[in-house]
Design a protein around this motif. Structure first.
Motif, PDB file in Angstrom:
ATOM      1  N   VAL A 198       0.882  -1.307   0.039  1.00  0.00           N
ATOM      2  CA  VAL A 198       0.295   0.347  -0.039  1.00  0.00           C
ATOM      3  C   VAL A 198       0.921   1.505  -0.510  1.00  0.00           C
ATOM      4  O   VAL A 198       1.886   1.200   0.658  1.00  0.00           O
ATOM      5  N   GLU A 199       0.570   2.229  -0.089  1.00  0.00           N
ATOM      6  CA  GLU A 199       1.296   3.884  -0.618  1.00  0.00           C
ATOM      7  C   GLU A 199       2.452   3.521  -1.401  1.00  0.00           C
ATOM      8  O   GLU A 199       2.727   3.740  -2.555  1.00  0.00           O
ATOM      9  N   GLU A 200       3.044   2.591  -1.184  1.00  0.00           N
ATOM     10  CA  GLU A 200       4.869   1.998  -1.682  1.00  0.00           C
ATOM     11  C   GLU A 200       4.782   1.784  -2.906  1.00  0.00           C
ATOM     12  O   GLU A 200       5.383   1.937  -3.892  1.00  0.00           O
ATOM     13  N   GLY A 201       3.958   0.636  -3.400  1.00  0.00           N
ATOM     14  CA  GLY A 201       4.142  -0.062  -4.729  1.00  0.00           C
ATOM     15  C   GLY A 201       5.684  -1.009  -4.264  1.00  0.00           C
ATOM     16  O   GLY A 201       6.140  -1.321  -2.895  1.00  0.00           O
ATOM     17  N   GLU A 202       6.064  -0.637  -5.887  1.00  0.00           N
ATOM     18  CA  GLU A 202       7.348  -1.419  -5.987  1.00  0.00           C
ATOM     19  C   GLU A 202       8.831  -0.439  -5.269  1.00  0.00           C
ATOM     20  O   GLU A 202      10.090  -1.066  -4.984  1.00  0.00           O
ATOM     21  N   ARG A 203       8.485   0.846  -4.798  1.00  0.00           N
ATOM     22  CA  ARG A 203       9.333   1.589  -4.453  1.00  0.00           C
ATOM     23  C   ARG A 203       9.926   0.968  -2.833  1.00  0.00           C
ATOM     24  O   ARG A 203      10.996   0.879  -1.984  1.00  0.00           O
ATOM     25  N   ALA A 204       9.049  -0.164  -2.400  1.00  0.00           N
ATOM     26  CA  ALA A 204       9.201  -0.991  -1.176  1.00  0.00           C
ATOM     27  C   ALA A 204      10.275  -2.410  -1.514  1.00  0.00           C
ATOM     28  O   ALA A 204      10.472  -2.959  -0.335  1.00  0.00           O
ATOM     29  N   SER A 205      10.393  -1.749  -2.367  1.00  0.00           N
ATOM     30  CA  SER A 205      10.961  -3.585  -2.963  1.00  0.00           C
ATOM     31  C   SER A 205      12.818  -3.597  -2.201  1.00  0.00           C
ATOM     32  O   SER A 205      13.408  -2.014  -2.358  1.00  0.00           O
ATOM     33  N   LEU A 206      13.420  -4.089  -1.832  1.00  0.00           N
ATOM     34  CA  LEU A 206      14.778  -4.169  -1.557  1.00  0.00           C
ATOM     35  C   LEU A 206      15.775  -4.364  -2.068  1.00  0.00           C
ATOM     36  O   LEU A 206      17.058  -4.304  -2.268  1.00  0.00           O
ATOM     37  N   THR A 207      15.477  -4.008  -3.735  1.00  0.00           N
ATOM     38  CA  THR A 207      15.943  -3.702  -5.159  1.00  0.00           C
ATOM     39  C   THR A 207      17.473  -2.905  -4.628  1.00  0.00           C
ATOM     40  O   THR A 207      18.888  -3.765  -5.320  1.00  0.00           O
ATOM     41  N   PRO A 208      17.193  -1.804  -4.563  1.00  0.00           N
ATOM     42  CA  PRO A 208      18.163  -0.959  -3.944  1.00  0.00           C
ATOM     43  C   PRO A 208      19.766  -1.427  -3.511  1.00  0.00           C
ATOM     44  O   PRO A 208      20.996  -1.272  -3.413  1.00  0.00           O
ATOM     45  N   LEU A 209      19.335  -2.449  -2.685  1.00  0.00           N
ATOM     46  CA  LEU A 209      20.004  -2.602  -1.650  1.00  0.00           C
ATOM     47  C   LEU A 209      21.219  -3.218  -1.941  1.00  0.00           C
ATOM     48  O   LEU A 209      21.390  -4.661  -1.144  1.00  0.00           O
TER      49      LEU A 209
END
Ligand SMILES: Cc1ncc(COP(=O)(O)O)c(C=O)c1O
Length: 378
Positions: A205-216
């Motif tokens: 909710v709210e974050e969508g794909e932005r919640a992914s840890l991919t950038p880490l």
């Protein structure tokens, strides 16, 4: 959270309870209801807007491609995934659903010790058992199911790989990013790899794909992310998922994968699915509209509801109702008799049937669920 080993009843439980959602026939039979009993299915956590409309035509048009083997390295699909996530194609392994990804990871650590955060998706344990990894279960406690990082770390002695799910199925909770960063720093220091299943991350909710840890991924070579295209695109029959990890890890996972594991028609859909920004936008707007409404409404019905960050809710009748004998089992059966199927939790370690999981659906179905809940909770 109580760290360390917990007794684990999952799977042995419950031959008479199906082990996954979305299996109405088995449950109708169990409760002596006819096959034709009308059912609204809130037991499978699938995006109610999907699959995208164009998928049927695309599949029909690609039938001729079945006369050829897929490209063994699935280059085109992996390039599309890599571009979508900002990683290299060498950091991507295409898999036959998220489920195959889980089993490939377990195979990579065969003979070593695993830890699994529970309650969690049952396939981590099944995969570890299949590949003979001794398992330590790390139990999150009701009613908040929050992760206590110190207790977790205390349980990771001699553990080579930790499995967790974010957002977590079945609790719908999301371990905060700051906790994940601290967890990754501390597990790196003790040589424990971390597998994060992001099957539901697109529907955070709210974050969508932005919640992914991919950038880490760039700074944490011991992090492996498991993804599924099943939930977001409503394609459980297609079987597409993937792993995002450092290229060295991807190579060792690929060793265990049968050739042509993903069929040609499925692989060809990956790039156009990821390009479908309109579908992603519609999904976000459904979620951000329906989720808060459902969260607020469930609370008014006399239910304990775990704070949900994604497209489903873990709930149970509150103390007062339970003391009157209205347990989750009773609620489950009443709902089913009234045409609403929710997910039982008899085979989720640590829940053992005390809760039910309710998927978020479209506005009309959600309204009906709330009305039937009203009737069933009095
Ligand atoms: C947390 C989680 N991970 C992975 C999967 C498997 O997904 P797939 O259908 O892509 O194999 C599921 C399916 O229910 C799931 O709930």
């Amino acid at each position: 959270m109580g760290g360390g080993k917990v007794s684990y009843k999952a799977e042995q439980c419950v031959s008479h309870w199906p082990s996954h959602g979305g299996q109405p026939a088995a449950l109708l039979k169990r409760f002596g209801l006819p096959d034709a009993h009308p059912i609204e299915d809130f037991s499978a956590n699938l995006n109610p807007l999907g699959p995208p409309e164009w998928v049927a035509n695309a599949l029909t048009a690609s039938i001729a491609s079945l006369a050829h083997y897929p490209a063994p390295d699935y280059r085109e699909a992996r390039e599309a995934i890599a571009a979508y996530h900002g990683v290299t194609p060498e950091q991507v392994l295409l898999t036959n659903g998220g489920a195959e990804a889980i089993f490939l990871v377990a195979a990579r650590y065969a003979g070593k010790r695993a830890a699994i955060v529970t309650p969690g998706f049952g396939e981590y344990a099944r995969a570890c058992r299949a590949h003979r990894l001794p398992i330590t279960y790390i139990a999150l406690s009701a009613p908040t199911f929050e992760l206590d990082l110190d207790a977790l770390m205390a349980s990771l002695k001699d553990i080579s790989v930790l499995f967790l799910c974010r957002p977590n199925n079945p609790t719908a909770t999301l371990i905060p990013l700051s906790t994940m960063q601290a967890l990754l720093a501390r597990t790196a220091a003790i040589g424990c790899d971390v597998v994060v299943d992001e099957a539901f991350v697109d529907m955070t909710v709210e974050e969508g794909e932005r919640a992914s840890l991919t950038p880490l991924l760039a700074d944490h070579p011991h992090l492996l992310l498991l993804r599924s295209m099943t939930k977001f695109y409503t394609l459980p029959g297609l079987r597409v998922g993937y792993v995002l990890a450092p290229s060295v890890a991807i190579q060792t996972l690929a060793v265990h994968q049968p050739p042509w594991s993903v069929n040609q028609m499925a692989a060809a859909l990956v790039a156009p699915l990821l390009r479908d920004a309109a579908f992603a936008e519609q999904t976000r707007s459904w979620l951000n509209q329906q989720h808060p409404l459902m969260a607020a409404s469930l609370l008014t019905k006399g239910l304990d509801v775990v704070t949900s960050t994604t497209n489903f809710f873990l709930a149970r009748p509150n103390n007062t109702l339970r003391e009157r004998g209205l347990t989750s089992n009773v609620l489950f059966e009443r709902l089913l008799r009234n045409g609403i199927l929710v997910r039982h939790t008899h085979n989720f370690a640590g829940l053992d049937g005390d809760w039910v999981r309710i998927a978020l659906r479209g506005a009309t179905a959600n309204q009906r669920l709330l009305k039937v809940l009203n009737d069933c909770l009095c």
